[in-house]
Motif scaffolding. Structure first.
Motif, PDB file in Angstrom:
ATOM      1  N   GLY A   1       0.853  -1.180   0.000  1.00 22.06           N
ATOM      2  CA  GLY A   1       0.000   0.000   0.000  1.00 22.06           C
ATOM      3  C   GLY A   1       0.888   1.228   0.000  1.00 22.06           C
ATOM      4  N   HIS A   2       0.249   2.388   0.063  1.00 23.16           N
ATOM      5  CA  HIS A   2       1.006   3.642   0.120  1.00 23.16           C
ATOM      6  C   HIS A   2       1.437   3.929   1.555  1.00 23.16           C
ATOM      7  CE1 HIS A   2      -0.123   4.499  -4.015  1.00 23.16           C
ATOM      8  NE2 HIS A   2      -1.376   4.197  -3.711  1.00 23.16           N
TER       9      HIS A   2
ATOM     10  N   TYR B   1       3.177   0.585  -5.772  1.00 22.12           N
ATOM     11  CA  TYR B   1       3.293   0.960  -4.358  1.00 22.12           C
ATOM     12  C   TYR B   1       4.755   1.233  -4.006  1.00 22.12           C
ATOM     13  CZ  TYR B   1      -1.540  -0.556  -3.421  1.00 22.12           C
ATOM     14  OH  TYR B   1      -2.895  -0.694  -3.410  1.00 22.12           O
TER      15      TYR B   1
ATOM     16  N   LYS C   1      -3.515   1.086   6.496  1.00 23.44           N
ATOM     17  CA  LYS C   1      -3.432   1.630   5.138  1.00 23.44           C
ATOM     18  C   LYS C   1      -4.802   1.983   4.579  1.00 23.44           C
ATOM     19  CE  LYS C   1       0.646  -0.943   4.783  1.00 23.44           C
ATOM     20  NZ  LYS C   1       1.267  -2.200   4.579  1.00 23.44           N
TER      21      LYS C   1
END
Ligand code: GLU
Length: 307
Positions: free
Chosen positions: A32-33, A72, A258
């Motif tokens: 994820g970011h 990502y 996230k």
């Protein structure tokens, strides 16, 4: 430069300070970011390195091939650049250029060699249990003596023999004692999909990359004993020092994850929030000071030195 404020009631951040010359790491998984929870970890990692004289390695923990994505990773590298958090050794530009030993998906042969060495010592067996069959949290040892044909599954476990608990000193939390046999039993090192597990990859990487100070959130405290046990089996003589820091939570106590869209670094950046404001907020959320005034990446060491 901003001087950090801490309230009079705040205990010292650390019971013991790291010894200068350490190597630590920032090790996000590109599932994820980056969000504020990562920023909190980064502030602890780079802050301690600046304050006490350490190197920060960047490691991309993309061992779970089903959940990790190259976009990502690209986003993580961009956010680190934006925050001016510069790793030592392999830089973000090196990651963009191609393979590196600090990206776990590039490390297949190292992990295979380590697994083979453990297998040659009779410490490894194939396991056919699904997650549901295993139950939680301790593996009951179902496949330990079942002589599962290794060709029938990529899943492997390392045997943990009963022995004295792992005792260690967390620099912030103090003395710890963990018994991996009670906590988790024989450790899964490769899963049924053929992915190296977090526990296996992180231990081998910390060993091979010379990491001797681990700085991470309290949610991973329970993993430390099993990681030390595995490190010993892999031939590590001296265990790394560890600091487990507070985790960011929502006001209602929910763990920040996230999926919490309000805390993504990309979103904050898109809203025009400056990098120094993000670091300042992370310092407060990470229990490092009482206010959230902007903080330059170069000044993170002051969070620890001026206590
Ligand atoms: N990759 C882990 C994470 O994203 C960190 C592992 C560690 O610090 O040991 O939470």
């Amino acid at each position: 430069m901003h001087a950090p404020h801490r309230s009079a009631t705040t205990r010292p951040l650390l019971r013991r300070t790291p010894v200068a010359g350490f190597t630590t790491r920032f090790a996000p998984a590109p599932t994820g970011h980056l969000h504020l929870g990562h920023a909190v970890n980064a502030v602890w990692v780079w802050g301690l390195a600046q304050a006490y004289g350490g190197r920060v390695l960047l490691r991309i923990e993309d061992h779970d091939r089903g959940r990790c994505r190259p976009d990502y990773e690209a986003s993580i590298l961009d956010d680190l650049d934006w925050l001016s958090l510069v790793p030592d050794g392999v830089r973000t530009t090196d990651f963009r250029r191609g393979p590196t030993a600090q990206r776990q998906s590039d490390g297949g042969t190292r992990y295979t060699a380590a697994l083979e060495a453990l297998t040659a010592r009779g410490l490894v067996y194939a396991c056919r249990c699904s997650r549901a069959e295993v139950g939680q949290p301790q593996y009951p040892g179902t496949c330990r003596h079942a002589a599962i044909d290794p060709a029938s599954t990529p899943a492997r476990r390392v045997r943990f023999a009963p022995e004295a608990p792992e005792r260690f000193e967390d620099l912030r939390l103090g003395a710890q004692s963990q018994d991996p046999v009670q906590q988790c039993g024989d450790l899964l090192v490769r899963d049924r999909a053929g992915n190296w597990t977090y526990q296996f990859a992180v231990v081998l990487d910390d060993l091979e990359q010379g990491v001797d100070l681990i700085i991470r959130g309290e949610d991973l405290l329970d993993s430390t004993g099993r990681q030390f046990r595995l490190a010993r089996l892999l031939g590590r003589g001296t265990m790394p020092s560890v600091v487990h820091h507070p985790l960011v939570a929502h006001p209602d106590g929910r763990k920040l994850s996230k999926s919490s869209g309000d805390t993504g670094l990309r979103e904050l950046r898109a809203q025009g929030v400056p990098a120094a404001a993000v670091l300042g907020r992370a310092a407060m959320l990470g229990g490092l000071r009482d206010d959230s005034a902007p903080l330059d990446a170069r000044d993170l060491g002051t969070l620890f030195r001026d206590g």
